[in-house]
Design a protein around this motif. Structure first.
Motif, short mmCIF file in Angstrom:
data_model
loop_
_atom_site.label_atom_id
_atom_site.label_comp_id
_atom_site.label_asym_id
_atom_site.label_seq_id
_atom_site.Cartn_x
_atom_site.Cartn_y
_atom_site.Cartn_z
N PHE A 13 1.39 14.47 -6.88
CA PHE A 13 0.46 14.93 -5.83
C PHE A 13 -0.49 13.79 -5.51
O PHE A 13 -1.45 13.53 -6.25
N TRP A 14 -0.15 13.08 -4.48
CA TRP A 14 -0.74 11.78 -4.11
C TRP A 14 -1.78 12.03 -3.02
O TRP A 14 -1.47 12.01 -1.84
N ASP A 15 -2.98 12.31 -3.44
CA ASP A 15 -4.04 12.68 -2.50
C ASP A 15 -4.73 11.41 -1.99
O ASP A 15 -5.72 10.96 -2.54
N ASN A 16 -4.16 10.90 -0.91
CA ASN A 16 -4.65 9.61 -0.38
C ASN A 16 -5.84 9.87 0.55
O ASN A 16 -5.85 9.45 1.72
N ALA A 17 -6.85 10.52 0.01
CA ALA A 17 -7.99 11.00 0.80
C ALA A 17 -8.81 9.87 1.40
O ALA A 17 -9.45 10.04 2.43
N TYR A 18 -8.81 8.72 0.73
CA TYR A 18 -9.69 7.63 1.16
C TYR A 18 -8.90 6.39 1.58
O TYR A 18 -9.37 5.27 1.43
N SER A 19 -7.70 6.62 2.10
CA SER A 19 -6.79 5.52 2.40
C SER A 19 -7.41 4.46 3.30
O SER A 19 -7.08 3.29 3.18
N VAL A 20 -8.28 4.86 4.22
CA VAL A 20 -8.84 3.89 5.18
C VAL A 20 -10.36 3.75 5.02
O VAL A 20 -11.03 3.19 5.89
N HIS A 21 -10.89 4.25 3.91
CA HIS A 21 -12.34 4.35 3.75
C HIS A 21 -12.88 3.14 2.99
O HIS A 21 -13.33 3.22 1.86
N VAL A 22 -12.82 2.00 3.67
CA VAL A 22 -13.12 0.71 3.08
C VAL A 22 -14.61 0.37 3.24
O VAL A 22 -15.18 0.60 4.29
N LEU A 23 -15.20 -0.13 2.16
CA LEU A 23 -16.60 -0.58 2.24
C LEU A 23 -16.72 -2.10 2.24
O LEU A 23 -17.74 -2.63 2.68
N GLU A 24 -15.72 -2.78 1.71
CA GLU A 24 -15.76 -4.24 1.61
C GLU A 24 -14.49 -4.82 2.22
O GLU A 24 -13.41 -4.28 2.02
N ASP A 25 -14.64 -5.93 2.91
CA ASP A 25 -13.48 -6.54 3.55
C ASP A 25 -12.39 -6.91 2.56
O ASP A 25 -11.21 -6.89 2.88
N ASN A 26 -12.80 -7.25 1.36
CA ASN A 26 -11.80 -7.69 0.38
C ASN A 26 -11.29 -6.55 -0.49
O ASN A 26 -10.75 -6.77 -1.58
N ALA A 27 -11.45 -5.31 -0.01
CA ALA A 27 -10.97 -4.17 -0.80
C ALA A 27 -9.46 -4.27 -0.99
O ALA A 27 -8.73 -4.62 -0.05
N PRO A 28 -8.98 -3.99 -2.20
CA PRO A 28 -7.54 -4.10 -2.44
C PRO A 28 -6.74 -3.10 -1.62
O PRO A 28 -7.17 -1.96 -1.41
N GLU A 29 -5.59 -3.54 -1.14
CA GLU A 29 -4.66 -2.64 -0.44
C GLU A 29 -3.94 -1.77 -1.47
O GLU A 29 -3.87 -2.11 -2.65
N LEU A 30 -3.40 -0.67 -1.00
CA LEU A 30 -2.59 0.20 -1.85
C LEU A 30 -1.13 0.03 -1.45
O LEU A 30 -0.80 0.10 -0.27
N ALA A 31 -0.27 -0.18 -2.44
CA ALA A 31 1.17 -0.25 -2.15
C ALA A 31 1.64 1.10 -1.60
O ALA A 31 1.07 2.14 -1.93
N SER A 32 2.67 1.07 -0.76
CA SER A 32 3.22 2.32 -0.21
C SER A 32 4.11 2.98 -1.24
O SER A 32 5.19 2.49 -1.58
N ILE A 33 3.68 4.14 -1.73
CA ILE A 33 4.49 4.82 -2.74
C ILE A 33 5.80 5.32 -2.13
O ILE A 33 6.82 5.39 -2.81
N MET A 34 5.80 5.62 -0.83
CA MET A 34 7.05 6.08 -0.22
C MET A 34 8.08 4.96 -0.23
O MET A 34 9.26 5.20 -0.47
N ASP A 35 7.64 3.72 0.05
CA ASP A 35 8.57 2.59 -0.01
C ASP A 35 9.14 2.45 -1.42
O ASP A 35 10.35 2.33 -1.61
N ASP A 36 8.24 2.50 -2.40
CA ASP A 36 8.70 2.36 -3.79
C ASP A 36 9.65 3.51 -4.16
O ASP A 36 10.67 3.30 -4.83
N CYS A 37 9.30 4.72 -3.74
CA CYS A 37 10.15 5.87 -4.06
C CYS A 37 11.52 5.74 -3.39
O CYS A 37 12.54 6.07 -3.99
N ARG A 38 11.52 5.25 -2.15
CA ARG A 38 12.83 5.09 -1.48
C ARG A 38 13.69 4.07 -2.23
O ARG A 38 14.89 4.26 -2.39
N ASN A 39 13.04 3.02 -2.74
CA ASN A 39 13.80 2.05 -3.54
C ASN A 39 14.37 2.67 -4.81
O ASN A 39 15.47 2.33 -5.25
N GLU A 40 13.62 3.59 -5.39
CA GLU A 40 14.05 4.23 -6.64
C GLU A 40 14.93 5.46 -6.39
O GLU A 40 15.44 6.05 -7.34
#
Lengths: 427, 427
Positions: A217-244
């Motif tokens: 249950f991947w609650d990506n509630a804050y996916s775009v809620h960035v406070l700093e320009d250098n905030a780390p990106e999140l890998a796409s779990i759907m891409d990873d899941c499709r690979n697996e």
């Protein structure tokens, strides 16, 4: 002065001056609130154009009359927008009403009673002792969904890069009745950390290790809620899941609650197209369809990924000073004194503070008695039980800077007072 | 000519001319739809002022910022409006999202698994063979809620004044596992009848005869949907229940789906204040709150009972000619020929036609093959099983008059053709 280096006499003096300060706060009759992650009125103002944006044109780009019944999986332009928001494809997305919590509750309850894929797959048929993993500290409303549905919560530790995946993998391998795990992968609630690429990759393998019909249950509630320009990106779990080949094993959630209007945004869910077909079928028993007018309003207002990013930058401009006020006061008053630790978040809605073990409840109680409401201690743990009694979640978005400054003055006073008193009592 | 008075030769000639007419319809390539009770675009236009009606003022009359989180039971002015709509008090009402079906599903599912009043009262704890009474013909989506949740449906007969209360009372007295009954009390779906005062009064006593935790599901979907000035009023079941001390035994539902926007209206639920407290508590596990902005829009737009009545008169002005077109053609073509009966509704959304036994499926099939879609025969009965195979629900609101005239020409042709052929085969 570091707490551990204070002499008894210093502690006594410290306690006395902190007590005097505390009494002054009590007499000031404050009424401040750092509890819920609510946007402030100035943030809400950013989206005031939503009401009236249709200018009497209630047709979607595909010619759908959004006023009428139908379209249970949501409007095409809303799917496209939200797919771009969480790095997946439009056909993976269904768009709902105003509440992602409602979609989560629906997804868990359906899986439990009606099955993730036909009634034979209902968790309740397998056992009446279904379990979920709960990375802690976490989000209390995730936990209460499970508590309400009689699903047992098993805490696992959070690290700076996400849940401790060794623990997670070991647990799901050992117990096939663990059917889910709650995740807030970017700007985690409350610690603010972002899951590392490695954690996301291991998460995508989890369904192959777990029991049947397991779901992340991947609650990506804050996916775009960035406070700093250098905030780390999140890998796409759907891409990873499709690979697996595990794309049926993840349910992704998101909403615009903290993008547009907290109470009147648009929520969505993403998963494999097969799951989305199954979920929309389930959902058709309980509604004719979502509010497509509000979906169209949002699609027009937020437009695309770039425009959404600009909109979120306006939010950041408003709330970053509020976060900074909290962090500045923490740094100024509590750094290197051995009384508290915290993470500086690069996005999201919270600042998570850990007091010395055994003091979170006391600090919250002291703050309340001085007119500063905090999220109840323990709320970030299943069953309200923080075994260390140390985690406190601060939510600085709603109050204005002056209110935050006042509230934080009380907070740091209470942390110090509780810490010094605890130290005194153990000398 | 009455079917029963036709000679064999007359039947043969009749069949031949009807067949020729039918073939002509088939060749005309029609594409008409009398299936769902959807408002027409001209009806939806009546509420176009909703989007933008706030004029940038997002505050409720009590000063609530409707953009933000909170207020799970709904906005005060929306409660007041909807209480007046169904003749009850504002404190009996909770206001939700866009779907009354969602509230019904929630209410049934909560009662089943979480209990109507604490977990000890969960129907599922009493038995895994819970039952509901289904007055027939009725609304397919009520039935599918139960089917989806594994609740058995027991049909009871409808009369011209509501469900056959002798049957209903006898059933609930005999079987305490009957926990609910589905009712559409004013302008019943599909027959259009209004429950008499006597039926409402007996209904209000039902919880005293039934097993524990019994609930009446009172779907007052068409409470204000009047087509004729002399349409019968519906007694207030809440008043009757309060007199009987059974106010915990009824859940009332309604919405503005067919008042404003079918897909983006506001739904509500009413019951005793004790039940509303219990239901809002249950609901708090699955949402932070409903879309209060849309509630405020509706409260401003529909204003009060009088203004709502005027608004509904505008709907009636649009749809009454559509109903009349259907009824005129039924009267002209099928009156006194022994092939069909129907009720002339004074409100609501449907005209219910009964063919001769065994012909509903055939008529729907013939119509479909000639390009006229009807609600599937049997849809108005649990499990799609109309034991007489005679009920067909016509929904005349969405198509325009010319389309209705064309569709009805096909419909009466198919009814006659099927009836004559049946008569021939039994001679």
């Amino acid at each position: 002065l570091h707490l551990d280096h204070a002499t008894l006499e210093q502690l006594r003096e410290w306690e006395q001056s902190l007590s005097e300060q505390y009494t002054a706060f009590q007499q000031a009759g404050l009424n401040l609130d750092l509890t819920r992650g609510k946007p402030g009125p100035d943030q809400l103002d950013l989206s005031n154009a939503l009401d009236g944006i249709l200018q009497n044109n209630y047709k979607s780009s595909a010619g759908v009359d959004v006023r009428n019944y139908g379209g249970i999986d949501g409007l095409a332009e809303a799917k496209a927008l939200f797919a771009s928001m969480i790095n997946t494809k439009a056909e993976d997305v269904m768009v709902g009403g105003n509440s992602s919590l409602a979609l989560m509750f629906f997804a868990v309850q359906s899986a439990l009673y009606q099955g993730v894929n036909g009634s034979d797959t209902a968790w309740s048929k397998e056992s009446n002792n279904i379990k979920f993993l709960a990375p802690v500290p976490g989000y209390d409303r995730h936990f209460s969904v499970c508590e309400q549905l009689g699903i047992q919560l098993i805490p696992v530790s959070m690290t700076d890069s996400g849940p401790d995946m060794d623990q997670v993998e070991e647990r799901v391998k050992a117990d096939p009745l663990i059917k889910g795990i709650w995740c807030v992968p970017r700007f985690s609630n409350p610690t603010g950390i972002v899951y590392s690429d490695d954690v996301v990759a291991r998460m995508a393998k989890l369904p192959t290790l777990a029991g049947e019909n397991f779901r992340i249950f991947w609650d990506n509630a804050y996916s775009v809620h960035v406070l700093e320009d250098n905030a780390p990106e999140l890998a796409s779990i759907m891409d990873d899941c499709r690979n697996e080949g595990t794309e049926d094993g993840v349910y992704i959630f998101g909403s615009t609650s903290k993008v547009t209007f907290a109470g009147a945004g648009v929520a969505f869910m993403a998963s494999s197209p097969a799951n989305i077909a199954s979920l929309t079928k389930q959902m058709s028993f309980s509604t004719i369809g979502p509010d497509k007018i509000n979906q169209l309003r949002h699609a027009i207002f937020l437009k695309d990924r770039e425009s959404l990013k600009n909109h979120m930058a306006q939010h950041a401009a408003i709330i970053k000073p509020r976060f900074d006020t909290v962090l500045d006061l923490l740094n100024k008053e509590l750094l290197d004194c051995g009384m508290a630790t915290w993470v500086k978040p690069k996005g999201g809605y919270f600042i998570s503070v850990d007091t010395l073990p055994g003091l979170a409840r006391e600090v919250v109680k002291l703050c309340a008695a001085a007119g500063v409401k905090l999220t109840p201690a323990g709320a970030t743990f299943p069953y309200g039980n923080d075994p260390d009694d140390s985690n406190i979640r601060l939510a600085p978005t709603f109050p204005n800077i002056e209110e935050i400054r006042e509230a934080m003055a009380v907070f740091v006073n209470c942390v110090k007072l509780a810490s010094v008193r605890q130290k005194q009592s153990t000398q």
